[in-house]
Design an enzyme around this catalytic site. Structure first.
Site, PDB file in Angstrom:
ATOM      1  N   THR A  41       0.616  -1.318   0.084  1.00  0.00           N
ATOM      2  CA  THR A  41       0.047   0.255   0.521  1.00  0.00           C
ATOM      3  C   THR A  41       1.576   1.333  -0.058  1.00  0.00           C
ATOM      4  O   THR A  41       1.794   1.703   0.726  1.00  0.00           O
ATOM      5  CB  THR A  41      -0.855  -0.232   1.258  1.00  0.00           C
ATOM      6  OG1 THR A  41      -1.727  -1.375   1.137  1.00  0.00           O
ATOM      7  CG2 THR A  41      -1.724   1.254   1.453  1.00  0.00           C
ATOM      8  N   LYS A  53      -0.679   5.939   8.158  1.00  0.00           N
ATOM      9  CA  LYS A  53       0.430   6.065   6.899  1.00  0.00           C
ATOM     10  C   LYS A  53      -0.715   5.994   5.734  1.00  0.00           C
ATOM     11  O   LYS A  53      -0.386   6.863   5.229  1.00  0.00           O
ATOM     12  CB  LYS A  53       1.780   4.440   7.071  1.00  0.00           C
ATOM     13  CG  LYS A  53       2.352   4.573   6.090  1.00  0.00           C
ATOM     14  CD  LYS A  53       1.674   3.633   5.169  1.00  0.00           C
ATOM     15  CE  LYS A  53       1.911   2.830   4.957  1.00  0.00           C
ATOM     16  NZ  LYS A  53       1.526   1.767   3.974  1.00  0.00           N
ATOM     17  N   LYS A  94      -7.385   1.433  -3.270  1.00  0.00           N
ATOM     18  CA  LYS A  94      -7.682   1.127  -1.790  1.00  0.00           C
ATOM     19  C   LYS A  94      -6.967   2.580  -1.222  1.00  0.00           C
ATOM     20  O   LYS A  94      -7.521   2.414  -0.023  1.00  0.00           O
ATOM     21  CB  LYS A  94      -5.562   0.744  -1.916  1.00  0.00           C
ATOM     22  CG  LYS A  94      -5.189  -0.015  -0.139  1.00  0.00           C
ATOM     23  CD  LYS A  94      -5.820  -0.673   0.106  1.00  0.00           C
ATOM     24  CE  LYS A  94      -5.947  -1.544   1.437  1.00  0.00           C
ATOM     25  NZ  LYS A  94      -4.320  -1.969   1.415  1.00  0.00           N
TER      26      LYS A  94
END
Length: 294
Positions: free
Chosen positions: A98, A241, A173
């Protein structure tokens, strides 16, 4: 003859994902920054461990990666020891990290200069999804490259979807993480409200989970949330993050994400009470400690 593949990054996600490739009968070459982790993987699944990403990728038709962030991804792909240096023309690099859409596009250009195919393919489903081989994979890239790689990705996934050009997987995502942030915060507030009202929260969830309020988070996290158990699952540090990537992309494309920004702040407060490695459902712990942030 068995197809040779490489897997770079054997964390809580990559370890079982690479394992499914080995179980499928593929010749799997692995690299992990902590070599002991790679050796543990080979003891469990066979295959071979290598000292650098370039060595692991050498001779592999497909190279998969699942590392921490943009910088980690650049480290394992670029330079003399990076995977791209070891890959032959015509090989395909599939990135399950990711990361940002920007780094996906940058690496796709670098790969193309070497005649290497590139897919950005972040996953959803968490550690349990990886261990059970039922991840959802969101892919960006060219159709022809996707068609070659999809049968191999399917070994650890239940859904693999091409969404557009390189970067589209990462953007999807981001949408996924926006949804999760809102749902988990809503569930945390709902359980907090139920407890404050003197209701039996277990019974309440048993009722509302049969209706429109149902969600994956409710089904899989409400019991551990009520028990105050957070030493499992997707860590708050990782979610922050991811949300930083989301909020940076929103600044670029003009999307308004007030709820996402607020939940990101709430996660920073969970970190402040020592919950950086707790599961993302620990937003309930923040509500139970909210006086600390008044």
């Amino acid at each position: 003859m068995s197809v040779t593949v490489a897997f770079i990054g054997l964390g809580v996600m990559g370890f079982p994902m690479a394992g499914y490739l080995a179980k499928a009968g593929l010749d799997v070459r692995v690299y992990n920054r902590t070599a002991a982790r790679a050796e543990k993987w080979t003891r469990e699944y066979g295959g071979s461990a290598w000292a650098t990403p370039a060595e692991a990728a050498s001779g592999a038709e497909f190279v998969f990666a699942c590392v921490g962030n943009d910088d980690d991804l650049r480290e394992v792909t670029l330079g003399a020891q990076g995977a791209f240096a070891g890959m032959a023309e015509g090989a395909v690099f599939v990135d399950h990290t990711t990361a940002s859409a920007d780094v996906a596009r940058q690496l796709a250009i670098a790969a193309a200069e070497r005649g290497i195919g590139f897919l950005d393919a972040p996953v959803s489903g968490g550690q349990a999804g990886a261990e059970n081989g039922v991840l959802t994979v969101m892919v960006g890239g060219e159709q022809a490259v996707f068609d070659r790689a999809e049968p191999y990705i399917a070994h650890f996934a239940r859904a693999v979807t091409l969404l557009g050009p390189v970067g589209a997987g990462q953007l999807c995502k981001m949408v996924n993480q926006i949804c999760i942030a809102g749902v988990v915060q809503g569930l945390a507030e709902a359980l907090h409200f139920a407890k404050a009202s003197g209701l039996d929260a277990e019974q309440v969830v048993g009722v509302i989970s049969k209706g429109a309020a149902q969600s994956w988070q409710m089904e899989n996290r409400y019991q551990t949330m009520l028990a105050g158990e957070y030493e499992h699952g997707f860590a708050v540090d990782w979610m922050r993050k991811d949300l930083a990537i989301v909020l940076q992309e929103a600044q670029r494309n003009g999307a308004l994400l007030p709820m996402t920004a607020l939940v990101d702040q709430f996660y920073s407060e969970v970190q402040a009470i020592g919950g950086g490695r707790w599961d993302t459902s620990s937003l309930l712990a923040r509500l139970e400690n909210v006086r600390r942030f008044d």
